[in-house]
Design an enzyme around this catalytic site. Structure first.
Site, PDB file in Angstrom:
ATOM      1  N   LYS A   1      52.870  51.712  28.075  1.00  0.00           N
ATOM      2  CA  LYS A   1      53.826  52.239  29.053  1.00  0.00           C
ATOM      3  C   LYS A   1      55.217  51.622  28.845  1.00  0.00           C
ATOM      4  O   LYS A   1      55.359  50.646  28.096  1.00  0.00           O
ATOM      5  CB  LYS A   1      53.280  51.961  30.466  1.00  0.00           C
ATOM      6  CG  LYS A   1      51.942  52.664  30.753  1.00  0.00           C
ATOM      7  CD  LYS A   1      51.444  52.390  32.168  1.00  0.00           C
ATOM      8  CE  LYS A   1      50.123  53.090  32.436  1.00  0.00           C
ATOM      9  NZ  LYS A   1      49.684  52.919  33.853  1.00  0.00           N
TER      10      LYS A   1
ATOM     11  N   ASN B   1      51.684  48.219  34.624  1.00  0.00           N
ATOM     12  CA  ASN B   1      50.483  47.553  34.125  1.00  0.00           C
ATOM     13  C   ASN B   1      50.242  47.786  32.621  1.00  0.00           C
ATOM     14  O   ASN B   1      49.121  47.791  32.155  1.00  0.00           O
ATOM     15  CB  ASN B   1      49.271  47.933  34.984  1.00  0.00           C
ATOM     16  CG  ASN B   1      49.001  49.424  34.988  1.00  0.00           C
ATOM     17  OD1 ASN B   1      49.655  50.177  34.265  1.00  0.00           O
ATOM     18  ND2 ASN B   1      48.029  49.861  35.764  1.00  0.00           N
TER      19      ASN B   1
ATOM     20  N   TYR C   1      49.752  63.100  34.547  1.00  0.00           N
ATOM     21  CA  TYR C   1      49.177  62.445  35.726  1.00  0.00           C
ATOM     22  C   TYR C   1      48.887  63.435  36.853  1.00  0.00           C
ATOM     23  O   TYR C   1      48.859  63.046  38.015  1.00  0.00           O
ATOM     24  CB  TYR C   1      50.112  61.347  36.220  1.00  0.00           C
ATOM     25  CG  TYR C   1      49.918  60.004  35.531  1.00  0.00           C
ATOM     26  CD1 TYR C   1      48.652  59.415  35.438  1.00  0.00           C
ATOM     27  CD2 TYR C   1      50.998  59.287  35.016  1.00  0.00           C
ATOM     28  CE1 TYR C   1      48.466  58.187  34.829  1.00  0.00           C
ATOM     29  CE2 TYR C   1      50.816  58.036  34.410  1.00  0.00           C
ATOM     30  CZ  TYR C   1      49.548  57.495  34.322  1.00  0.00           C
ATOM     31  OH  TYR C   1      49.361  56.258  33.730  1.00  0.00           O
TER      32      TYR C   1
ATOM     33  N   ARG D   1      45.961  43.614  30.842  1.00  0.00           N
ATOM     34  CA  ARG D   1      46.712  43.602  32.106  1.00  0.00           C
ATOM     35  C   ARG D   1      46.778  42.203  32.709  1.00  0.00           C
ATOM     36  O   ARG D   1      47.804  41.812  33.278  1.00  0.00           O
ATOM     37  CB  ARG D   1      46.098  44.618  33.064  1.00  0.00           C
ATOM     38  CG  ARG D   1      46.453  46.059  32.647  1.00  0.00           C
ATOM     39  CD  ARG D   1      45.613  47.083  33.357  1.00  0.00           C
ATOM     40  NE  ARG D   1      46.123  48.442  33.186  1.00  0.00           N
ATOM     41  CZ  ARG D   1      45.438  49.534  33.539  1.00  0.00           C
ATOM     42  NH1 ARG D   1      44.227  49.419  34.050  1.00  0.00           N
ATOM     43  NH2 ARG D   1      45.968  50.731  33.360  1.00  0.00           N
TER      44      ARG D   1
ATOM     45  N   HIS E   1      47.882  52.543  29.558  1.00  0.00           N
ATOM     46  CA  HIS E   1      47.006  53.584  30.105  1.00  0.00           C
ATOM     47  C   HIS E   1      45.836  53.757  29.150  1.00  0.00           C
ATOM     48  O   HIS E   1      46.001  53.642  27.937  1.00  0.00           O
ATOM     49  CB  HIS E   1      47.741  54.932  30.207  1.00  0.00           C
ATOM     50  CG  HIS E   1      46.779  56.077  30.347  1.00  0.00           C
ATOM     51  ND1 HIS E   1      46.239  56.421  31.551  1.00  0.00           N
ATOM     52  CD2 HIS E   1      46.204  56.887  29.423  1.00  0.00           C
ATOM     53  CE1 HIS E   1      45.372  57.416  31.360  1.00  0.00           C
ATOM     54  NE2 HIS E   1      45.337  57.710  30.076  1.00  0.00           N
TER      55      HIS E   1
ATOM     56  N   GLU F   1      43.842  64.610  27.677  1.00  0.00           N
ATOM     57  CA  GLU F   1      45.018  63.774  27.418  1.00  0.00           C
ATOM     58  C   GLU F   1      45.416  63.798  25.934  1.00  0.00           C
ATOM     59  O   GLU F   1      46.602  63.820  25.609  1.00  0.00           O
ATOM     60  CB  GLU F   1      44.736  62.337  27.886  1.00  0.00           C
ATOM     61  CG  GLU F   1      44.615  62.254  29.408  1.00  0.00           C
ATOM     62  CD  GLU F   1      44.142  60.902  29.910  1.00  0.00           C
ATOM     63  OE1 GLU F   1      43.924  59.984  29.082  1.00  0.00           O
ATOM     64  OE2 GLU F   1      43.991  60.759  31.133  1.00  0.00           O
TER      65      GLU F   1
HETATM   66  P1  ATP Z   1      45.703  54.537  33.913  1.00  0.00           P
HETATM   67  O1  ATP Z   1      45.249  55.910  34.408  1.00  0.00           O
HETATM   68  O2  ATP Z   1      47.201  54.410  33.788  1.00  0.00           O
HETATM   69  O3  ATP Z   1      44.966  54.102  32.706  1.00  0.00           O
HETATM   70  P2  ATP Z   1      43.995  53.367  35.877  1.00  0.00           P
HETATM   71  O4  ATP Z   1      43.009  54.392  35.461  1.00  0.00           O
HETATM   72  O5  ATP Z   1      43.584  51.928  35.855  1.00  0.00           O
HETATM   73  O6  ATP Z   1      45.321  53.468  35.032  1.00  0.00           O
HETATM   74  P3  ATP Z   1      44.677  55.091  38.080  1.00  0.00           P
HETATM   75  O7  ATP Z   1      44.006  54.965  39.396  1.00  0.00           O
HETATM   76  O8  ATP Z   1      44.293  56.220  37.168  1.00  0.00           O
HETATM   77  O9  ATP Z   1      44.551  53.693  37.321  1.00  0.00           O
HETATM   78  O10 ATP Z   1      46.242  55.156  38.358  1.00  0.00           O
HETATM   79  C1  ATP Z   1      47.147  55.591  37.358  1.00  0.00           C
HETATM   80  C2  ATP Z   1      48.348  54.689  37.341  1.00  0.00           C
HETATM   81  O11 ATP Z   1      49.056  54.870  38.558  1.00  0.00           O
HETATM   82  C3  ATP Z   1      48.036  53.199  37.279  1.00  0.00           C
HETATM   83  O12 ATP Z   1      47.807  52.704  36.001  1.00  0.00           O
HETATM   84  C4  ATP Z   1      49.297  52.612  37.852  1.00  0.00           C
HETATM   85  O13 ATP Z   1      50.354  52.584  36.889  1.00  0.00           O
HETATM   86  C5  ATP Z   1      49.639  53.629  38.942  1.00  0.00           C
HETATM   87  N1  ATP Z   1      49.048  53.262  40.225  1.00  0.00           N
HETATM   88  C6  ATP Z   1      47.757  53.366  40.612  1.00  0.00           C
HETATM   89  N2  ATP Z   1      47.573  52.957  41.875  1.00  0.00           N
HETATM   90  C7  ATP Z   1      48.804  52.582  42.315  1.00  0.00           C
HETATM   91  C8  ATP Z   1      49.301  52.068  43.546  1.00  0.00           C
HETATM   92  N3  ATP Z   1      48.511  51.875  44.598  1.00  0.00           N
HETATM   93  N4  ATP Z   1      50.625  51.802  43.624  1.00  0.00           N
HETATM   94  C9  ATP Z   1      51.448  52.020  42.593  1.00  0.00           C
HETATM   95  N5  ATP Z   1      51.048  52.507  41.394  1.00  0.00           N
HETATM   96  C10 ATP Z   1      49.746  52.779  41.255  1.00  0.00           C
HETATM   97 MG    MG Z   2      43.490  56.503  35.284  1.00  0.00          MG
END
Ligand code: ATP
Ligand code: MG
Length: 137
Positions: free
Chosen positions: A9, A112, A49, A102, A115, A126
């Site tokens: 990211k 973080n 997303y 992370r 992805h 994706e």
């Molecule tokens: P990714 O999909 O990016 O691999 P993930 O699967 O661990 O991460 P998801 O729940 O899919 O997490 O959320 C997608 C992304 O949205 C997260 O990686 C983070 O960057 C952001 N995100 C998720 N939850 C929050 C939150 N509560 N506040 C802010 N940003 C968030």
């Molecule tokens: Mg995710």
């Protein structure tokens, strides 16, 4: 053999962590089957997303994802979807296991670093979102 989509990211690129993250993947034995660097358009980030479009953080997440260039990769290996998720650690770096990407480098739940696809269906979507068949080696 399985494939997954990984993104370094904008925070990871900005913090000069491209090499570190790629090293983690190569040390794990993953094969990098495709790789590109680009700055996402708003439409690309929103489409990527789209599963989160009703979440309260969606707007900020999209703004973050287009704030700078990202590095997008197709990783290949046995059970690579889950193994990549294990290497990434939990979404919130405070909850991420020691030694994960992370835990080592992320600043917040949003910023973080990486992805990773979370299932075979999302990986297929994706990968197709960012790569055509001939771009995957
Ligand atoms: P990714 O999909 O990016 O691999 P993930 O699967 O661990 O991460 P998801 O729940 O899919 O997490 O959320 C997608 C992304 O949205 C997260 O990686 C983070 O960057 C952001 N995100 C998720 N939850 C929050 C939150 N509560 N506040 C802010 N940003 C968030
Ligand atoms: Mg995710």
């Amino acid at each position: 053999m399985e494939r997954t989509l990984s993104i370094i990211k904008p925070d990871g690129v900005c913090k000069r962590l491209i090499g570190n993250v790629v090293q983690v993947f190569e040390d794990a034995g993953f094969r990098i089957a495709a790789m590109k660097m680009k700055r996402l358009s708003r439409g690309e980030a929103e489409g990527f997303y789209y599963v989160h479009k009703e979440r309260p953080f969606f707007g900020e997440l999209v703004d973050f994802m287009i704030s700078g260039p990202v590095v997008i990769m197709v990783l290949e290996g046995e059970n690579v979807i889950q193994r990549n998720r294990d290497l990434m650690g939990a979404t919130d770096p405070r909850e991420a296991a020691e030694g994960t990407i992370r835990a080592r480098w992320a600043d917040s739940k949003q910023n973080n670093i990486v992805h990773g696809s979370d299932a075979p269906e999302s990986a297929a979507f994706e990968i197709g979102h960012f790569f055509s068949g001939i771009e995957i080696c």
